[in-house]
Design a protein around this motif. Structure first.
Motif, PDB file in Angstrom:
ATOM      1  N   ASP A 166      34.302  36.626  37.235  1.00  0.00           N
ATOM      2  CA  ASP A 166      35.724  36.430  37.476  1.00  0.00           C
ATOM      3  C   ASP A 166      36.512  36.553  36.179  1.00  0.00           C
ATOM      4  OD1 ASP A 166      37.985  35.870  39.020  1.00  0.00           O
ATOM      5  OD2 ASP A 166      37.860  33.717  38.561  1.00  0.00           O
ATOM      6  N   ASN A 170      36.734  43.914  33.448  1.00  0.00           N
ATOM      7  CA  ASN A 170      36.137  45.203  33.746  1.00  0.00           C
ATOM      8  C   ASN A 170      35.403  45.217  35.075  1.00  0.00           C
ATOM      9  OD1 ASN A 170      37.024  46.316  31.251  1.00  0.00           O
ATOM     10  ND2 ASN A 170      35.261  45.368  30.184  1.00  0.00           N
ATOM     11  N   VAL A 171      35.219  44.085  35.635  1.00  0.00           N
ATOM     12  CA  VAL A 171      34.458  43.966  36.896  1.00  0.00           C
ATOM     13  C   VAL A 171      35.446  44.157  38.054  1.00  0.00           C
ATOM     14  CG1 VAL A 171      33.034  42.528  38.327  1.00  0.00           C
ATOM     15  CG2 VAL A 171      32.810  42.416  35.835  1.00  0.00           C
ATOM     16  N   THR A 172      34.961  44.861  39.009  1.00  0.00           N
ATOM     17  CA  THR A 172      35.816  45.120  40.166  1.00  0.00           C
ATOM     18  C   THR A 172      36.006  43.876  40.982  1.00  0.00           C
ATOM     19  OG1 THR A 172      33.938  45.756  41.544  1.00  0.00           O
ATOM     20  CG2 THR A 172      35.013  47.515  40.265  1.00  0.00           C
ATOM     21  N   LYS A 173      37.028  43.893  41.798  1.00  0.00           N
ATOM     22  CA  LYS A 173      37.323  42.731  42.629  1.00  0.00           C
ATOM     23  C   LYS A 173      36.234  42.514  43.677  1.00  0.00           C
ATOM     24  CE  LYS A 173      41.092  40.821  45.343  1.00  0.00           C
ATOM     25  NZ  LYS A 173      42.460  41.048  45.883  1.00  0.00           N
ATOM     26  N   ALA A 174      35.621  43.607  44.117  1.00  0.00           N
ATOM     27  CA  ALA A 174      34.538  43.467  45.120  1.00  0.00           C
ATOM     28  C   ALA A 174      33.327  42.768  44.531  1.00  0.00           C
ATOM     29  CB  ALA A 174      34.139  44.856  45.648  1.00  0.00           C
ATOM     30  N   ASP A 175      32.979  43.075  43.288  1.00  0.00           N
ATOM     31  CA  ASP A 175      31.827  42.403  42.642  1.00  0.00           C
ATOM     32  C   ASP A 175      32.113  40.932  42.448  1.00  0.00           C
ATOM     33  OD1 ASP A 175      30.423  44.761  42.596  1.00  0.00           O
ATOM     34  OD2 ASP A 175      31.052  45.281  40.536  1.00  0.00           O
ATOM     35  N   GLU A 177      34.083  39.118  44.299  1.00  0.00           N
ATOM     36  CA  GLU A 177      33.986  38.453  45.614  1.00  0.00           C
ATOM     37  C   GLU A 177      32.533  38.244  46.039  1.00  0.00           C
ATOM     38  OE1 GLU A 177      35.269  36.564  48.992  1.00  0.00           O
ATOM     39  OE2 GLU A 177      36.410  37.168  47.182  1.00  0.00           O
TER      40      GLU A 177
END
Length: 592
Positions: A166, A170-175, A177
């Motif tokens: 969180d 750089n981390v996507t929102k899907a990862d 979640e």
């Protein structure tokens, strides 16, 4: 963690207590078995002791028709016999002890041991089962606890991973979640493990409380009660062990009292009187020896030697003048005769004559002993007569029953037996009269008879007929001896030689002529069969066997003693009962 260690320590201590109790209760069972073995060996000792006591009593019991049985007339011997009988009863009480020990202790303990082992096994089985149950619950608790701890750690790691994802731009929102959902799932698993751990903990605490405060105390209580009952049972057995002995003490005391009473019944004076009565001879003491003066042309008779001390002076005086036969040589008087014993043993009848033993009238015994023997013989024959008469009366009654009720039997079938009994009674009565005559002679109620009261063998007659001749010869020898030195030993030796010379075994050597044959005076027919004996042997000396209906020659009539002398052929003759034959005398014989 501290609580877990305490639980493990308590469990280990409890297990150790079970092991100790198991060893202790096993030792208690072994003690009961040992005590039972002790009582069994004591019982075997009692049986062996009783057997040895019985054998000892039996060993010293007097044998029938033995010297010990004859000695029972003495109070000391009867007291010893009573002691042996009491000892036999004493042995029986030891057998009772052995029997009671076996039935009241050994058998009961054997059955109790079987029950005790089964009860002990059941209690320890319940204890092990309780231990296994608490150990299984403890393992489930530890497993749920470790699982809860593992799930909590994994939930923490998932939460940390979500937070890192969180915070990373750089981390996507899907990862992000996905990481958040994974963390929520781990937290939920941890919460479920916590709930499961809590349930197992509550269950374990309840089981542990019940285990330490209910199950185990109950098992220990039962083991304690079992052990107390075992100890109490051993105490009861030990008390019974003493009571078994105590129960027989009164009877043992009676046995000992019987022995004491038997010992106190001994009467020395009574025994000594019986000895005197048994062995007194009845001889008269010898009178004073008269003084014999010496004058011209006279000789002095030699003083009576020790071999003739049994003869009174009256007898010594009667022999030279009256020609009476001298008295018998009694077996308890010293005899200096040097005659070879080898010749005597050739004929048992000659030996009887020399030793004075064996005649039917007991004339070889001293007067008093002879009287007792004759009286005993008369009593025995009277008993036989009474027995025969009783049997005859019974048969007579049976015959009367048969005559009234022919269907029960033939009256004629009883007649032969009645005739036989009548003959037996007549024969026995004749025997009684014969012995009563001898008894009267001994007691002095009848004068001394010159002829023997019963038929004797040729040896007996020749001995008595020759004894007078020997005495006369001895008197002549005394008169013709130059120095008057006649001795009793010479007379004894002469008598022995004459007796031997007149025996049937020596007839061929000493008799040159044949014996004179008596003429026949008639005939007779045997009405009944008679079983006689060969002369010189058996009880009825000189009798002859005849069969019913047999014809014989009569050579001598009945002289009043119930016997008739008959001849079968030139070599076979003897006496038969007069009542057994029908005699037909010739005319000249009757007239004579």
């Amino acid at each position: 963690m501290e609580s877990g260690r305490a639980t493990l320590l308590k469990e280990q201590q409890l297990k150790d207590q079970f092991d100790n109790l198991e060893k202790h209760t096993q030792s208690g069972i072994e003690f009961v078995e040992r005590y039972s073995k002790f009582v069994k060996e004591r019982s075997e000792i009692e049986i062996s002791y009783a057997k040895q006591i019985r054998n000892l009593s039996k060993k010293y019991q007097p044998k029938k028709n033995s010297r010990e049985e004859e000695e029972n007339k003495y109070t000391s011997c009867r007291a010893f016999l009573s002691t042996l009988n009491e000892l036999n009863d004493y042995a029986g009480q030891h057998e009772v002890i052995a029997e009671n020990l076996t039935s009241q202790i050994i058998t009961e303990l054997s059955r109790y041991l079987t029950e005790l082992k089964a009860e002990r096994k059941s209690h320890f089985h319940d204890g092990r089962k309780a231990q296994q149950q608490i150990e299984s619950s403890w393992k489930q608790l530890e497993s749920s606890k470790r699982r809860f701890e593992r799930d909590c750690k994994e939930a923490d790691r998932a939460q940390q991973y979500f937070e890192r994802m969180d915070a990373d731009i750089n981390v996507t929102k899907a990862d992000v979640e996905k990481a958040r959902q994974q963390a929520q799932m781990r937290h939920q698993i941890a919460a479920d493990s916590k709930t499961e751990y809590s349930n197992y903990l509550t269950k374990f605490n309840q089981e542990q409380n019940e285990h330490y405060y209910t199950l185990i105390p109950n098992i220990f209580q039962k083991l304690q009660e079992m052990e107390e009952r075992r100890i109490e049972r051993v105490g009861v057995s030990m008390k019974t062990y003493a009571e078994v002995d105590r129960e027989v003490l009164p009877i043992v005391g009676k046995c000992l009292d019987g022995m004491t009473k038997a010992a106190e019944s001994i009467e020395p004076k009574t025994d000594s009187k019986q000895v005197v009565e048994s062995y007194k001879s009845g001889f008269e003491p010898p009178g004073d020896v008269e003084f014999e003066d010496y004058g011209p042309g006279q000789t002095i008779k030699r003083t009576v030697s020790e071999t003739s001390l049994s003869n009174s002076r009256g007898e010594a005086k009667e022999r030279p003048g009256g020609g009476k036969s001298k008295g018998k040589l009694w077996p308890f008087i010293k005899n200096k005769n040097k005659l070879s014993l080898k010749l005597i043993t050739l004929n048992s009848h000659v030996r009887n004559l020399i030793e004075g033993s064996g005649p039917e009238d007991f004339s070889h015994l001293p007067p008093e002993q002879r009287r007792k023997k004759l009286q005993a013989k008369i009593d025995d024959i009277n008993k036989d007569i009474q027995k025969e008469m009783d049997q005859k009366d019974a048969l007579t009654k049976m015959k009367g029953v048969y005559e009234k009720n022919p269907q029960m039997g033939d009256p004629a079938s009883v007649d032969p037996r009645l005739v036989e009994m009548s003959m037996n009674i007549e024969k026995l009565q004749s025997e009684v009269q014969k012995f009563e005559g001898w008894l009267a002679e001994v007691e002095g109620r009848l004068p001394s008879r010159s002829d023997p009261p019963r038929r004797q063998s040729g040896l007996y007659e020749s001995q008595h007929s020759n004894s007078t001749m020997v005495d006369n010869n001895c008197a002549q020898d005394r008169e013709s001896s130059p120095d008057g030195s006649y001795t009793e030993e010479q007379s004894s030796e002469t008598q022995v030689k004459v007796a031997i010379a007149n025996t049937p075994e020596f007839d061929d050597e000493f008799d040159d002529g044949d014996e004179e044959t008596l003429p026949t005076i008639g005939t007779c027919k045997a009405v009944y069969s008679f079983e006689g004996n060969t002369p010189l042997t058996g009880h009825n000396e000189g009798t002859i066997s005849v069969t019913e209906g047999e014809l014989l020659f009569v050579i001598e009539q009945d002289k009043g003693d119930g016997w008739t002398r008959v001849r079968r052929n030139e070599e076979e003759e003897g006496y038969v009962p007069t009542s057994y034959v029908e005699v037909f005398l010739e005319t000249n014989a009757k007239d004579s």
